[in-house]
Design a protein around this motif. Structure first.
Motif, PDB file in Angstrom:
ATOM      1  N   ARG A 264       0.829  -1.209   0.000  1.00 45.00           N
ATOM      2  CA  ARG A 264       0.000   0.000   0.000  1.00 45.00           C
ATOM      3  C   ARG A 264       0.863   1.258   0.000  1.00 45.00           C
ATOM      4  O   ARG A 264       0.542   2.238  -0.683  1.00 45.00           O
ATOM      5  CB  ARG A 264      -0.946  -0.021   1.197  1.00 45.00           C
ATOM      6  CG  ARG A 264      -2.084  -1.034   1.048  1.00 45.00           C
ATOM      7  CD  ARG A 264      -3.097  -0.916   2.149  1.00 45.00           C
ATOM      8  NE  ARG A 264      -2.566  -1.328   3.444  1.00 45.00           N
ATOM      9  CZ  ARG A 264      -2.559  -2.585   3.885  1.00 45.00           C
ATOM     10  NH1 ARG A 264      -3.051  -3.558   3.121  1.00 45.00           N
ATOM     11  NH2 ARG A 264      -2.082  -2.879   5.070  1.00 45.00           N
ATOM     12  N   GLU A 265       1.953   1.242   0.733  1.00 44.61           N
ATOM     13  CA  GLU A 265       2.820   2.429   0.764  1.00 44.61           C
ATOM     14  C   GLU A 265       3.485   2.658  -0.587  1.00 44.61           C
ATOM     15  O   GLU A 265       3.590   3.791  -1.060  1.00 44.61           O
ATOM     16  CB  GLU A 265       3.882   2.273   1.848  1.00 44.61           C
ATOM     17  CG  GLU A 265       4.724   3.537   2.034  1.00 44.61           C
ATOM     18  CD  GLU A 265       5.475   3.540   3.339  1.00 44.61           C
ATOM     19  OE1 GLU A 265       6.721   3.504   3.292  1.00 44.61           O
ATOM     20  OE2 GLU A 265       4.823   3.578   4.391  1.00 44.61           O
ATOM     21  N   GLU A 268       0.912   4.066  -3.057  1.00 43.09           N
ATOM     22  CA  GLU A 268       0.536   5.454  -2.802  1.00 43.09           C
ATOM     23  C   GLU A 268       1.498   6.444  -3.427  1.00 43.09           C
ATOM     24  O   GLU A 268       1.173   7.601  -3.634  1.00 43.09           O
ATOM     25  CB  GLU A 268       0.464   5.698  -1.298  1.00 43.09           C
ATOM     26  CG  GLU A 268      -0.739   5.052  -0.627  1.00 43.09           C
ATOM     27  CD  GLU A 268      -0.683   5.160   0.879  1.00 43.09           C
ATOM     28  OE1 GLU A 268       0.307   5.753   1.391  1.00 43.09           O
ATOM     29  OE2 GLU A 268      -1.597   4.652   1.542  1.00 43.09           O
ATOM     30  N   THR A 269       2.722   5.983  -3.762  1.00 44.45           N
ATOM     31  CA  THR A 269       3.723   6.881  -4.329  1.00 44.45           C
ATOM     32  C   THR A 269       3.678   6.922  -5.848  1.00 44.45           C
ATOM     33  O   THR A 269       4.421   7.667  -6.466  1.00 44.45           O
ATOM     34  CB  THR A 269       5.138   6.454  -3.894  1.00 44.45           C
ATOM     35  OG1 THR A 269       5.461   5.203  -4.501  1.00 44.45           O
ATOM     36  CG2 THR A 269       5.221   6.345  -2.389  1.00 44.45           C
TER      37      THR A 269
END
Length: 270
Positions: A264-265, A268-269
């Motif tokens: 998820r991280e 998100e980028t």
């Protein structure tokens, strides 16, 4: 904060299985999405497992059962590394007593190695794996062979195998029992040694700078990556805890609660 640009530049991900992608029959949230994302960005992955109790075919079946498509070529196991080591050391003609499962024995036999279950034979080496078919007879045979001076090789040093109920004794726990009984310690082939990671990079053509290893054990997974000179991600979804970093004095590049949080991280980028 993690260096996300550096992390997103990785193209080869070396992934542990138990405790990293799944636990028993439960695939961790985000695991399948993470694998798809790697390939959608032009990368690839290899599953590196110390578990020597079964061959790659059983892992393919399990991942497919959990909803992840896989091929045997996606895997490198400690038995693969063991076979390469034994052949490199000229042990194809040596006689081996294997304290391991029938699956492990089949893999070794198919690789042209000579095995025996007779402790009174002229055994050259005791080979220790994660033996889910362990008996006291095997332990006694192992002690006799070690006391006679047989060479001693182990697939990996994992102390426990994570399960739905907690942990079960793994190869490393049996190694400790035999050390208590005989004073002998084996040459270890799998993680934390770097061979599987180096072989994966050789097979895929990716450089250490492009490679990252993800695992839930500091003393095997993360140590393997450190020994291979690559970045590592320590996930806290299996055996390991943050305290292990200080205990073993092995430092991962990044730490995440689980692979879903990592996915998820990264997403998100984008």
């Amino acid at each position: 904060m993690p260096d996300l640009a550096r992390l997103r530049a990785k193209r080869l991900f070396l992934l542990d299985l138990d405790g990293t992608l799944y636990l028993d029959e439960r695939l961790f949230d985000g695991a399948a999405d993470f694998l798809r994302a790697i390939r959608s960005r032009g990368g690839t992955y290899r599953f590196l497992t110390n578990n020597s109790s079964r061959g790659a075919e059983s892992y393919v079946e399990k991942l497919r059962r959990l909803g992840v498509e896989a091929e045997t070529s996606d895997f490198l196991t400690s038995v693969d590394a063991l076979i390469a080591h034994l052949h490199a050391q000229g042990m194809a003609e040596k006689l081996l007593y294997v304290c391991g499962t029938q699956s492990m024995k089949r893999q070794l036999t198919q690789a042209g190695l000579r095995l025996t279950d007779d402790r009174d034979a002229a055994v050259d080496a005791l080979v220790m794996g994660f033996d889910t078919e362990l008996t006291f007879q095997k332990l006694e045979d192992a002690c006799i062979l070690l006391n006679r001076g047989a060479d001693y090789i182990a697939t990996h040093p994992d102390l426990v195998c994570p399960t739905w109920y907690g942990s079960a004794p793994d190869c490393g726990s049996v190694i400790e029992m035999l050390h208590t009984a005989t004073g002998r310690r084996p040459k270890v082939i799998g993680k934390p040694q770097p061979e599987m990671a180096l072989l994966a990079m050789e097979q895929t053509g990716f450089s250490p700078r492009e490679t990252c290893l993800i695992g839930d054990r500091v003393y095997t997974d993360i140590a393997c990556g450190v020994n291979a000179g690559i970045d590592t991600i320590f996930v806290l979804s299996g055996e390991g805890t943050m305290a292990d970093i200080d205990t073993y004095r092995i430092h991962p590049t990044w730490v995440y609660p689980d692979i879903g949080t990592l996915y998820r991280e990264l997403e998100e980028t984008v």
